[in-house]
Design an enzyme around this catalytic site. Structure first.
Site, PDB file in Angstrom:
ATOM      1  N   LYS A  69       8.137   2.450   3.047  1.00 28.28           N
ATOM      2  CA  LYS A  69       7.054   1.476   3.001  1.00 28.28           C
ATOM      3  C   LYS A  69       7.472   0.187   2.318  1.00 28.28           C
ATOM      4  CE  LYS A  69       5.318   2.332  -1.348  1.00 28.28           C
ATOM      5  NZ  LYS A  69       4.402   2.768  -2.340  1.00 28.28           N
ATOM      6  N   ASP A  80      -0.099  -2.933  -2.594  1.00 26.05           N
ATOM      7  CA  ASP A  80       0.668  -1.692  -2.559  1.00 26.05           C
ATOM      8  C   ASP A  80      -0.059  -0.624  -3.379  1.00 26.05           C
ATOM      9  OD1 ASP A  80       2.666   0.036  -1.988  1.00 26.05           O
ATOM     10  OD2 ASP A  80       4.126  -0.823  -3.372  1.00 26.05           O
ATOM     11  N   GLU A  81       0.231   0.632  -3.150  1.00 25.40           N
ATOM     12  CA  GLU A  81      -0.368   1.745  -3.891  1.00 25.40           C
ATOM     13  C   GLU A  81      -1.895   1.632  -3.900  1.00 25.40           C
ATOM     14  OE1 GLU A  81       1.559   4.065  -4.634  1.00 25.40           O
ATOM     15  OE2 GLU A  81       3.503   3.290  -5.291  1.00 25.40           O
ATOM     16  N   ARG A 110      10.028  12.999  -4.773  1.00 16.74           N
ATOM     17  CA  ARG A 110      10.977  12.030  -5.329  1.00 16.74           C
ATOM     18  C   ARG A 110      12.421  12.434  -5.043  1.00 16.74           C
ATOM     19  NH1 ARG A 110       8.225   8.396  -4.804  1.00 16.74           N
ATOM     20  NH2 ARG A 110       6.931   9.943  -3.784  1.00 16.74           N
TER      21      ARG A 110
END
Length: 812
Positions: free
Chosen positions: A52, A240-241, A659
DNA sequence: CCGTGCAAAAAACTT
DNA sequence: TTTTGCACGG
């Protein structure tokens, strides 16, 4: 933070080429669409590792290079300052450096910037202070005491979290007061505290974290012409987020992308002398185009007011919205994704989304159950060493914890084993008392109204101004109706002794000098001046308390950081500096420190990173250790009571799993020290949500095959049986009961110089004795100054890497 | 007003 | 286990 001059009135660029094909290179079809789509509103649902950031940066670069927008017309909101810096850098790289004037920042940085410029409209002065959580806490604590309301059992923490919730919902004091249940004495008590807190902030010319967003929204709503400045300017807003935005942030975005009414637009343009902007047929300026990127599966800040509905209901909010799903993962192996998918599938009310990759199944996930936090840490350290032996760099390895308290055993073992590591967050540098003291001086220099800051340092270093004197000063300030700072100017008014008067006058002069300096000298010079002229630094230096020595060094460190800041932003004022520090996030320290080690000459080998799962969001590592995968820790016990709490913890676990690029380790301990005594822990329910064949359990007792079905956990009864640690560990008995002969101090703090072998020199062949491992022979020495590591073959057979300076060893 | 010593409380996550 | 708050004597 950005300190570039703002360009408010650039006519939209004319020429429109298509998007540079180079920007689309290497993207899959969905990603390409996300870069190219043009419209009022775009939601990019970006699964973990789906590229992204790449999409977002290319989208911005596309807007710029096709000349659809000037840099100054773009506002991109990120979650951390670090992410902002990274994004700016990547965009600049893509478009070849023409990104000046673009706002890329966090919500808080952007809002502070707006508020400083428009402070007067909100009844603030531009030099307002930003209170961090500790400041707010101190203030609330005092209010509760002063208001004699402690009988209701108000705690600063409880009060603050409630105030924070209200502010995040944009419920200001007045609207809360209007709806308060006036028959409920406790509610009235809370209202009184909220009122005093609000008034104290206002008087101190200060805002807390939540105000920063909320006040900006109020500003825009109360002053359409002010809002219009930004609505007219920003034509492309990217967030974002998005799944972690709270209501106030959501409202802010809505305000920013709102069209400007014709009459307001006319008024603003006339007042500023600007040429008319592009108008809609009805004369209004159309709202900006909005792009939001997020993943509801990674929403982990509900406790901070994040509202998952913001992203789930985006399509209702913006009916013309286009939605693009990015599900292809470019980060992890399939096995890691299988585990992640399996875990998150247990959250029932989510939109189906399955991450996939084409890069192969990869290594099994490794599980380990330790007897204690130390045993678990030993496993982690041993695995890290074997990863390193297999060629993985330390900097590509991360260890995640649920709570900061878990880091202690990890640090202790890492130090003992010579594993280089870096702790992100935790007790932060800027939270240390002496550092906060230094900042209180600077704050006061920039904002004389800040009574809290003055109270903090009025007797630091000791000037003989005690509680009684402060109370007298405060009484006079209240009587005259001025800030405490003003009273210092006329100490003779209070009938104090000559010594006290002199002390007060001296402080008064010092602060004035600081204010004068701040006008034309860089922040670090002001800092140095107040630290020197107050005698604070000298007092700490002269003290015979070894902790004071460390404090003095921290102040030195602070000065050099301030100089560093100066180098980075030569134009920055003292207020800029204070703002940047106040809005500095845990995750922001990541790249600064990484650069420091990465740039070190001569193959410096990086460090393992230890951090909380929350801080880990947005990052990725070749190898990831998730520790403490236990009931009541992950999920955390506090989450069990809250509705949706478990689901959020599950998302947190999901964030941790995703992650990992190549290797994933899940570990837990059957007992864990907390508060001083030991409590028993059960494996997390989340472990049973991962298909058993994905995990390979290590350690002797795991041969029975893990607990993929939920069972198989060792009963409590055999906990007392002495056992050997499973993996390459020594036979020290470290894990089952402590060796009473072992001096406790050797486990202790990594930072303080508790254990220090000075410049002990070891050579190959030397015999040494280690408190835990017994006697052994030095097999190799890796010279690295104070970080020199010795490899020792112990007579018990174990081979260990030890940090010579701090290891509990003696030369024989 | 300052330093010492003991009792009590405290720890999820973060801008 | 560590940090903070308060009582006491100097």
């Amino acid at each position: 933070m950005t300190l570039l001059t703002d360009v408010f009135d650039d006519p939209a660029p004319r020429a429109r080429g298509g998007i540079d094909p180079a920007l689309l290179e290497g993207l899959n079809e969905r990603q390409r669409e996300a870069v190219e789509y043009r419209g009022r509103a775009l939601l990019i649902v970006a699964g973990a590792g789906s590229g992204k950031t790449s999409v977002l940066t290319r989208r911005i670069a596309g807007l710029l290079s096709s000349r659809e927008a000037w840099p100054s017309q773009i506002l991109a909101i990120t979650f951390t300052n670090k992410a902002a810096a990274e994004m700016r850098e990547r965009v600049e790289h893509l478009v070849g450096g023409a990104a000046d004037g673009m706002w890329i920042s966090t919500f808080h940085s952007a809002c502070v910037r707006i508020l400083r410029r428009q402070a007067e409209a909100m009844g603030l002065k531009a030099g307002f202070t930003i209170y961090d959580a500790a400041d707010s806490r101190a203030l609330v604590k005092r209010i509760i005491r002063d208001a004699d309301l402690d009988s209701f059992g108000f705690t600063p923490g409880g009060v603050l979290s409630r105030i924070s919730k209200l502010k995040n919902e944009l419920t200001d004091l007045e609207s809360f007061a209007r709806n308060v249940d006036s028959t409920d004495a406790r509610e009235l008590g809370f209202l009184e505290i909220y009122r005093r807190y609000t008034e104290a902030l206002r008087r101190a010319n200060a805002l807390d974290f939540d105000d920063i967003i909320g006040e900006t929204v109020y500003l825009f709503r109360a002053f359409p012409e002010v809002a219009a400045l930004y609505q007219r300017r920003f034509r492309h807003v990217l967030v974002d987020e998005y799944q972690d935005t709270n209501h106030a942030q959501y409202a802010l975005i809505r305000e920013l992308v709102r069209p400007v009414d014709a009459d307001v637009a006319d008024a603003v343009e006339a007042k500023q002398g600007w040429a008319p902007a592009l108008r809609a047929p009805d004369g209004s300026i159309p709202g900006a185009s909005l792009t939001v990127v997020g993943d509801s599966d990674q929403s982990i800040y509900a406790f901070r007011g994040a509202d998952i509905r913001n992203i789930v209901e985006f399509e209702q909010d913006f009916p013309e919205a286009h939605v693009i799903l990015l599900e292809q993962n470019y980060r992890s192996t399939q096995r890691i994704l299988d585990a992640a998918n399996a875990v998150i599938a247990n959250n029932f009310d989510r939109k189906a989304k399955r991450l996939f990759t084409t890069s192969g199944s990869g290594e099994p996930i490794v599980g380990y159950t330790g007897y204690s936090g130390h045993d678990e840490a030993q496993f982690v350290a041993d695995e890290i060493e074997s990863l390193r032996d297999a060629g993985m760099d330390y900097s590509q390895i991360a260890v995640f914890v649920r709570t900061n308290a878990q880091t202690r055993p990890l640090e202790e073992v890492f130090i003992r084993e010579g594993v280089p590591y870096r702790l992100v967050g935790g007790t932060r540098f800027y939270e240390r008392a002496e550092v906060k003291d230094a900042f209180a001086y600077l704050t006061l220099v920039a904002n004389p109204d800040d009574d809290l800051a003055l109270r903090r340092i009025i007797n630091v270093p000791k000037r003989g101004i005690g509680d009684a004197t402060v109370a007298a000063l405060q009484a006079r300030a209240d009587r005259v109706g001025v800030p405490l700072r003003e009273v210092l100017r006329e100490p003779e008014e209070l009938g104090l002794g000559p010594k006290l008067q002199a002390a007060i006058r001296e402080l008064d002069v010092l602060l004035d000098e600081g204010t004068r300096m701040a006008a034309d000298r860089p922040p670090h010079e002001v800092l140095m001046h107040v630290l020197t002229a107050s005698g604070y630094h000298a007092v700490l230096k002269a003290s015979r308390d070894p902790q004071d020595e460390a404090r003095a060094e921290n102040l030195d460190e602070l000065v050099s950081q301030a100089k560093e800041f100066r180098n980075q932003y030569p134009e920055a004022t003292l207020i800029d500096y204070l703002t940047s520090v106040a809005l500095f996030a845990a995750a922001d320290e990541l790249d600064a420190a990484e650069d420091a080690t990465g740039n070190a000459a001569g193959g410096a080998r990086g460090k393992v990173t230890i951090m909380t799962l929350h801080t880990a969001k947005g990052l990725e590592y070749d190898a990831v250790f998730i520790t403490g995968v236990e009931e009541e820790l992950l999920p955390h016990r506090m989450s069990l009571l809250e509705p949706g709490g478990i689901a959020e913890e599950r998302r947190l676990f999901y964030v941790g799993i995703t992650r990992a690029r190549k290797r994933l380790y899940l570990s837990l301990a059957t007992s864990r020290a907390s508060f001083g005594d030991v409590s028993v822990a059960m494996p997390s329910r989340f472990l049973s949500e991962i298909p058993g064949d994905l995990i390979e359990w290590r350690g002797d007792r795991r041969s029975q095959g893990g607990w993929s079905g939920g069972g198989g956990f060792r009963s409590l009864g055999d906990r007392g049986a002495p056992r050997r640690p499973a993996i390459g560990a020594s036979a020290s008995g470290r894990t089952s009961g402590r060796d009473p002969a072992k001096p406790k101090t050797e486990w202790r703090t990594p930072i303080g110089a508790v254990r220090d072998n000075g410049d002990l020199k070891l050579a190959v062949g030397d015999r040494i004795r280690h408190t835990d491992f017994g006697e052994g022979r030095v097999a190799n020495v890796i010279e690295n100054g104070p970080r020199t590591v010795a490899e020792v073959e112990f007579d018990g057979g174990a081979r260990k890497r030890l940090l010579v300076k701090v290891a509990p060893i003696e030369k024989l």
